[in-house]
Write an enzyme that holds these catalytic residues in place. Structure first.
Site, PDB file in Angstrom:
ATOM      1  N   CYS A 263      -0.282  -5.460   8.583  1.00  0.00           N
ATOM      2  CA  CYS A 263      -1.516  -6.024   8.008  1.00  0.00           C
ATOM      3  C   CYS A 263      -1.300  -6.656   6.640  1.00  0.00           C
ATOM      4  O   CYS A 263      -1.455  -7.862   6.474  1.00  0.00           O
ATOM      5  CB  CYS A 263      -2.582  -4.928   7.902  1.00  0.00           C
ATOM      6  N   ILE A 264      -0.977  -5.847   5.651  1.00  0.00           N
ATOM      7  CA  ILE A 264      -0.999  -6.301   4.259  1.00  0.00           C
ATOM      8  C   ILE A 264      -0.020  -7.448   3.988  1.00  0.00           C
ATOM      9  O   ILE A 264      -0.364  -8.387   3.261  1.00  0.00           O
ATOM     10  CB  ILE A 264      -0.736  -5.133   3.297  1.00  0.00           C
TER      11      ILE A 264
END
Length: 431
Positions: A263-264
């Site tokens: 994600c990040i």
């Protein structure tokens, strides 16, 4: 549609927990995945994800509430179809919607009037109501918002966090039409306690990006402060511990060797790519990306400084890396900065091994295929004494840090894992 079966496509770190939550609350769940090995494990009542027990899978299977298949034609049996597949970046940091669109193409011929399709995969605003919608309509001869319902609801999984409970994490839901949203809320309401309806699919897509950009930017800030304060002889971890005592206006974020996970490191660039279509710049996001991307090189610099304290160099040094997973207490090594550290060390001539109790063997991946098959070494006093340096890339609770502290010649710690045991010792270096 008269069936009440929930179909969930993609049985990974998002889809499997969601499947089990629906099953626990009384729904019949049919899971879909293209990987036969996953299907075989689940049908045998076994789990392939560290924080999900085999018993939890077996319980729902034995109760007849959960089964899994590779046959996408069976989506016609489902009232709702929830898509939880990866959305990686392509080589030049462009969004790669291959998994989403291929899933859409696979299910479209089997869509039935009245069914609900929900996308949970993180993506840029407009994916659900344009690209995915077009694929579904073209393959089904049905119209979204008229013949079938379409919605977006971002996943909010946090693997390894015991407070991350699918049932209680509020669920954002945006529909293509008010009727689409109504159906999506009805389905999720069976399994999730708190629902957060928003105006559209695009708002829901933007919510997820905003959440992850918030994390990426703040991690970049503390990573930058880490480097600045280190030059001043100040420990960023001490600063954060004191700063977080302020009961307002501050939220602690922690530095590390780089961003990892699915994600990040990825999601912010979905927005930067889409923003260009609207003639907008995302300088803040891109600067944060540059700072975070530079962290592995900073760690390697600290490794070189540590080795030089014993008149050694990285070339021909034996280095043991602790942790290959992208975050503590998980077995997920996707986008892990540990692989970048490993590559940088090998490029400079180091001999590198790793120890990770949660990743005993490195699995094949698109990003780091050449590491596949390498095995975690045992962590013993004798083994530690054979390495010139130990580099802590991930802070797992299952790692015996006292053993590492006692028997390592040099330690470079990028996670503050050994600070309580080694801070102030000449063979201990923060990174």
């Amino acid at each position: 549609m008269t069936s009440s079966t929930i179909g969930i496509i993609g049985l990974g770190y998002v889809g499997l927990p969601l499947s089990l939550q629906f099953a626990r609350t009384g729904s019949t769940v049919l899971g879909f995945d293209i990987d036969p090995a996953k299907i075989n494990s689940l049908e045998a009542g076994e789990s392939y994800i560290l924080h999900i027990t085999g018993e939890s899978v077996k319980t729902q299977r034995d109760a007849g509430r959960f089964s899994a298949t590779t046959d996408f034609a069976r989506v016609k049996e489902c009232e709702a179809i929830i898509i939880c597949v990866p959305t990686p970046l392509a080589k030049h940091r462009d969004p790669d919607l291959t998994y989403v669109l291929n899933t859409g193409k696979a299910i479209a011929p089997h869509l039935q009037p009245g069914q609900l399709v929900v996308l949970e995969s993180t993506t840029y605003p407009g994916t659900t109501d344009t690209e995915l919608r077009e694929v579904l309509e073209a393959g089904s001869n049905l119209k979204a918002g008229v013949d079938f319902h379409l919605a977006f609801s971002p996943e909010r999984e946090d693997p390894g966090n015991p407070q991350s409970d699918v049932a209680v994490i509020p669920k954002v839901v945006g529909g293509l039409t008010p009727e689409c949203q109504k159906h999506a809320l009805s389905v999720y309401g069976r399994a999730i306690k708190t629902l957060v309806p928003v105006e559209s699919c695009r708002v829901a897509e933007a919510v997820k990006l905003t959440e992850n950009i918030f994390r990426a930017v703040n991690i970049a800030m503390v990573n930058e402060l880490k480097v600045v304060y280190a030059a001043m002889g100040i420990d960023i971890w001490d600063v954060i511990e004191a700063a977080k005592t302020k009961p307002f206006g501050f939220m602690p974020f922690y530095p590390g060797p780089g961003l990892g996970g699915h994600c990040i490191p990825i999601d912010p660039f979905y927005l930067t790519w889409k923003a260009r279509e609207y003639g907008q710049e995302t300088r803040f996001i891109e600067l944060a990306g540059e700072v975070n991307t530079a962290m592995p090189s900073y760690v390697i610099t600290r490794v070189g400084e540590a080795l030089s304290s014993l008149h050694l160099t990285i070339r021909d040094s034996r280095i043991l890396m602790i942790g290959i997973a992208y975050k503590s207490n998980v077995d997920d090594d996707r986008e892990s900065p540990a692989y970048v550290l490993w590559e940088l060390l090998e490029q400079q001539g180091a001999q590198v091994d790793y120890h990770d109790p949660h990743v005993p063997v490195i699995r094949p991946s698109r990003e780091h295929a050449h590491f596949a098959g390498r095995k975690s070494v045992a962590l013993t006093a004798a083994a530690l004494s054979e390495y010139d340096l130990v580099l802590v890339a991930t802070n797992h609770k299952a790692v015996d840090v006292a053993l590492v502290a006692e028997h390592s010649r040099l330690v470079v710690d990028s996670r503050n894992a050994l600070s309580a045991l080694m801070k102030g010792k000449p063979n201990y270096f923060k990174a």
